[in-house]
Design a protein around this motif. Structure first.
Motif, short mmCIF file in Angstrom:
data_model
loop_
_atom_site.label_atom_id
_atom_site.label_comp_id
_atom_site.label_asym_id
_atom_site.label_seq_id
_atom_site.Cartn_x
_atom_site.Cartn_y
_atom_site.Cartn_z
N GLU A 585 37.02 34.13 32.33
CA GLU A 585 35.85 33.44 32.89
C GLU A 585 36.15 32.89 34.28
O GLU A 585 35.33 32.98 35.20
CB GLU A 585 35.41 32.31 31.97
CG GLU A 585 34.81 32.77 30.65
CD GLU A 585 34.57 31.63 29.69
OE1 GLU A 585 33.87 31.84 28.68
OE2 GLU A 585 35.11 30.52 29.93
N LEU A 586 37.33 32.30 34.43
CA LEU A 586 37.66 31.69 35.72
C LEU A 586 37.92 32.74 36.79
O LEU A 586 37.61 32.53 37.96
CB LEU A 586 38.88 30.78 35.56
CG LEU A 586 38.69 29.55 34.67
CD1 LEU A 586 39.94 28.68 34.70
CD2 LEU A 586 37.48 28.73 35.10
N VAL A 587 38.47 33.89 36.40
CA VAL A 587 38.66 34.97 37.37
C VAL A 587 37.30 35.47 37.85
O VAL A 587 37.07 35.73 39.05
CB VAL A 587 39.49 36.12 36.76
CG1 VAL A 587 39.46 37.34 37.67
CG2 VAL A 587 40.93 35.67 36.54
N SER A 588 36.36 35.60 36.92
CA SER A 588 35.01 36.09 37.26
C SER A 588 34.25 35.07 38.11
O SER A 588 33.41 35.45 38.93
CB SER A 588 34.23 36.38 35.98
OG SER A 588 34.89 37.35 35.21
N ALA A 589 34.57 33.77 37.92
CA ALA A 589 33.83 32.72 38.64
C ALA A 589 34.16 32.69 40.12
O ALA A 589 33.40 32.14 40.93
CB ALA A 589 34.12 31.36 38.02
N GLY A 590 35.29 33.25 40.52
CA GLY A 590 35.64 33.31 41.94
C GLY A 590 36.06 32.00 42.56
O GLY A 590 35.96 31.82 43.78
N GLY A 591 36.55 31.09 41.75
CA GLY A 591 36.96 29.78 42.26
C GLY A 591 38.45 29.71 42.59
O GLY A 591 39.07 30.72 42.97
N LYS A 595 41.40 32.77 43.03
CA LYS A 595 42.22 32.96 44.23
C LYS A 595 43.70 33.05 43.87
O LYS A 595 44.43 33.92 44.36
CB LYS A 595 41.96 31.83 45.21
CG LYS A 595 42.71 31.97 46.52
CD LYS A 595 42.40 30.81 47.46
CE LYS A 595 43.19 30.95 48.77
NZ LYS A 595 42.93 29.82 49.70
N LEU A 596 44.15 32.14 43.01
CA LEU A 596 45.55 32.16 42.56
C LEU A 596 45.85 33.48 41.84
O LEU A 596 46.92 34.07 42.01
CB LEU A 596 45.82 30.97 41.64
CG LEU A 596 45.81 29.58 42.27
CD1 LEU A 596 45.92 28.51 41.17
CD2 LEU A 596 46.95 29.42 43.26
N HIS A 597 44.91 33.93 41.03
CA HIS A 597 45.10 35.16 40.26
C HIS A 597 45.21 36.36 41.20
O HIS A 597 46.04 37.26 41.00
CB HIS A 597 43.95 35.34 39.28
CG HIS A 597 44.15 36.46 38.32
ND1 HIS A 597 43.73 37.76 38.56
CD2 HIS A 597 44.76 36.50 37.09
CE1 HIS A 597 44.06 38.52 37.55
NE2 HIS A 597 44.68 37.79 36.62
N ALA A 598 44.38 36.37 42.23
CA ALA A 598 44.41 37.48 43.19
C ALA A 598 45.74 37.51 43.94
O ALA A 598 46.33 38.58 44.17
CB ALA A 598 43.25 37.34 44.17
N GLU A 599 46.23 36.34 44.32
CA GLU A 599 47.52 36.27 45.01
C GLU A 599 48.64 36.77 44.11
O GLU A 599 49.56 37.47 44.55
CB GLU A 599 47.78 34.83 45.46
CG GLU A 599 46.85 34.34 46.56
CD GLU A 599 47.03 32.86 46.87
OE1 GLU A 599 47.79 32.20 46.11
OE2 GLU A 599 46.42 32.37 47.84
N TRP A 600 48.56 36.41 42.84
CA TRP A 600 49.59 36.86 41.88
C TRP A 600 49.56 38.38 41.71
O TRP A 600 50.59 39.04 41.68
CB TRP A 600 49.37 36.15 40.54
CG TRP A 600 50.26 36.65 39.44
CD1 TRP A 600 51.60 36.58 39.38
CD2 TRP A 600 49.83 37.30 38.24
NE1 TRP A 600 52.07 37.13 38.21
CE2 TRP A 600 51.00 37.57 37.48
CE3 TRP A 600 48.59 37.65 37.72
CZ2 TRP A 600 50.95 38.21 36.24
CZ3 TRP A 600 48.54 38.27 36.48
CH2 TRP A 600 49.71 38.56 35.76
N GLN A 601 48.34 38.93 41.63
CA GLN A 601 48.19 40.39 41.48
C GLN A 601 48.75 41.12 42.70
O GLN A 601 49.39 42.18 42.56
CB GLN A 601 46.70 40.74 41.31
CG GLN A 601 46.11 40.30 39.97
CD GLN A 601 46.51 41.23 38.84
OE1 GLN A 601 47.36 42.09 39.00
NE2 GLN A 601 45.90 41.03 37.68
#
Length: 606
Positions: A585-591, A595-601
């Motif tokens: 849910e938080l990844v989909s919310a774009g908050g 952002k942290l998830h995208a940096e990790w990926q």
């Protein structure tokens, strides 16, 4: 004056106190000593009787010598009657033998008394410091605690073991000597008493000045120990950053301060010792001169004059021992101040007066408008209200200082909220019985501390009654069994000091096994996978899922691979929860989390 001003931590590094503070500290120290001595009253009474009788036997000697010279010797020479001389000789030898036997008994009794006091004091410090809250230990360095248990207690033991014997001997010998001299020749007794006035002035000056000096030596000694312990504890960082020269310079400064404080005390003895010798010689000369005049006039017997001189010499002989006692006393008094200061500290997380039992917790947690700030007043959590259902795995994410670890410490009740309440199954943690709280909530930190002992003993820390099969099963569950079996003695391998025989990742796996065996309802992992390399982390992910199954879990981690196993993620900033939901849910919310998830990926792709 506030109570805090005389407590151990607040005045630890001070050398000077106000008169009111000094009186409060003395009362505190005497209360501690009195509480320890109270159960030893019978032993103290027996010791007192033995030392008084032995001193009386020792003081009789000069009187017997006077009687032998003035009465028994003339009768033997003039009348040939040797019976009185023989009887006085027997009495002299008998009194000496009795005194010697009683002194030996006294030494044994005072040793028993000393060891009983030291055992009780040592155990009180150990029990009390374990009971004190985490806030105390985070503000009170380990070196200072070690100083309380080592150098301070050694100073107190030195006083009780040797110097106290010398003081009691000196006081009783002095008192009995003055009484015997006054009974034998009151004029010589008056001369001795008059010389006691400058003696009292000299001793009072020494007591006041040495008290200041020895308090300074205790402070300097504690700083020296703190400096040494911290450098040796952090030896890896010292050698990694090549700070040996800078540390040596800092240690030299602290050592030099300790040297200077000791020299200040030694200079006091440079005045005291010559002063005592001068007073003794002047008094003996005065008694001898005045006695010689009376002997020449026939108003004083020669044997009485000899006995008077012996009594004066015996009086001043132990005065040097009094000075040595004052040396040990001032050092021990300063040490006792430090010890009593630690024992006066109260836990900031006290046990409840009427605890509520919770023998088997389900694991539901709630934060009811919780606010918290550390001792410096900085607010870390603000109006935090959360519901964590039993069995849910919650990950806390946020920048350093966001309040993640603070929230976890409140759940573990290392601290209490400034306002609001943390509830476990609807019960305020502050009302929960301590044994139920420790059984229900376990925290695994990044440090993964291992105690000296075997691997099995470390795993069984939370459940000492665990069988070997249970310990092995716990290790197998978290994936630690294989590397433990590969150790020289398997589960019986001694991990050495602080787990030095195993790697950081292996220590963490052992701590996971320890937590699994304790079987808490709530498990907190505070950066618990930070010391694992990526291959080890992948191996432990499945073990973590088994570890977290069927229990409430709070995970604090910067690695989002660990966060991925969570049912729910709380993103924190400045003591507040700014995002709350499942990882998807938080990844989909774009908050913030997205952002942290995208940096990790992106790091994985690289």
């Amino acid at each position: 004056m506030s109570a805090e001003s005389v407590r151990g931590t607040s005045g630890e590094d001070r050398e000077h106190y106000t008169k009111a503070e000094s009186r409060a500290i003395r009362r505190r120290s005497l209360h501690l000593l009195g509480s320890i001595l109270k159960p030893l009253r019978k032993l103290m009474l027996l010791t007192a009787v033995v030392v008084v009788v032995s001193t009386g036997m020792r003081v009789i000697g000069p009187m017997l010598i006077a009687a032998g010279i003035d009465d028994a010797l003339p009768r033997a020479i003039d009348q040939g009657d040797w019976v009185p001389a023989v009887l006085i000789t027997i009495a002299f030898l008998l009194s000496g033998a009795i005194a010697a036997g009683l002194v030996g008994w006294y030494v044994v009794l005072i040793a028993r008394l000393t060891q009983a006091v030291m055992l009780e004091m040592r155990m009180r410090i150990f029990r009390h410091t374990q009971r004190l809250s985490l806030e105390f230990h985070e503000g009170y360095t380990s070196g200072r605690i070690i100083s309380r248990q080592t150098s301070d207690l050694e100073s107190i033991q030195e006083l009780l073991d040797g110097s106290l014997n010398e003081l009691i001997d000196a006081v009783l010998i002095g008192t009995f000597t003055v009484i015997a001299l006054c009974l034998l020749d009151w004029q010589s007794g008056v001369l001795l008493i008059c010389m006691g006035i400058p003696l009292a002035i000299l001793m009072r000056w020494f007591v006041i000045e040495s008290q200041k000096g020895f308090r300074g030596t205790r402070v300097a000694s504690a700083r020296l120990i703190v400096q040494f312990v911290e450098m040796m504890t952090g030896i890896r960082a010292v050698q990694a950053f090549r700070t040996e020269r800078r540390n040596a310079k800092a240690f030299a400064e602290v050592s030099d301060e300790y040297r200077r404080t000791n020299l200040r005390v030694i200079r006091l003895y440079g005045v005291l010792d010559p002063g005592l010798i001068l007073l003794a010689n002047v008094t003996i000369a005065a008694v001898l001169l005045w006695g010689a005049l009376r002997v020449s006039e026939g108003t004083l017997a020669l044997g009485v004059l000899l006995a008077a001189v012996l009594y004066v010499r015996n009086f001043f002989g132990p005065i040097e021992e009094v000075a040595m006692f004052l040396n040990s006393y001032q050092s021990a008094a300063a040490a006792l101040e430090k010890v009593s200061g630690v024992l006066e500290e109260e836990p900031t997380v006290p046990d409840p007066a009427q605890p509520i039992a919770l023998p088997r917790a389900r694991g539901s947690l709630a934060f009811d408008r919780v606010e918290f700030g550390y001792g410096n007043g900085r607010k870390v959590l603000s109006e935090c209200s959360l519901e964590l259902p039993a069995g849910q795995t919650v990950a806390l994410v946020g920048t350093t200082g966001a309040g993640k670890s603070t929230l976890a410490k409140l759940v573990a009740r290392f601290y209490d909220p400034t306002s609001g309440a943390v509830l476990l199954d609807g019960v305020d943690l502050r009302s929960l019985a301590a044994e139920d709280l420790r059984r229900a909530i376990v925290m695994v930190t990044q440090e993964a501390y291992l105690f000296s002992g075997t691997v099995a003993e470390n795993i069984a820390l939370g459940k000492p009654s665990a069988t070997a099969a249970e310990i092995r099963a716990a290790a197998r569950t978290v994936g630690a069994e294989s590397f433990i079996d590969a150790l020289p003695d398997g589960f019986d391998t001694d991990v050495n000091k602080r787990g030095g025989r195993v790697s950081a990742g292996q220590r963490q796996l052992i701590s996971f096994a320890r937590a699994f065996l304790a079987d808490p309802a709530v498990l907190i992992l505070d950066e618990a996978t930070a010391s694992l390399d990526l291959p080890s982390e992948r191996l432990v992910q499945e073990a973590l899922q088994r570890l977290l199954a069927d229990r409430t879990a709070i995970i604090i981690a910067h690695r989002l691979s660990t966060v991925a196993i969570a049912d729910r993620v709380l993103v924190m900033e400045h003591g507040r929860v700014i995002e709350d939901g499942s990882p998807e849910e938080l990844v989909s919310a774009g908050g913030r989390f997205a952002k942290l998830h995208a940096e990790w990926q992106s790091t994985l792709a690289g």
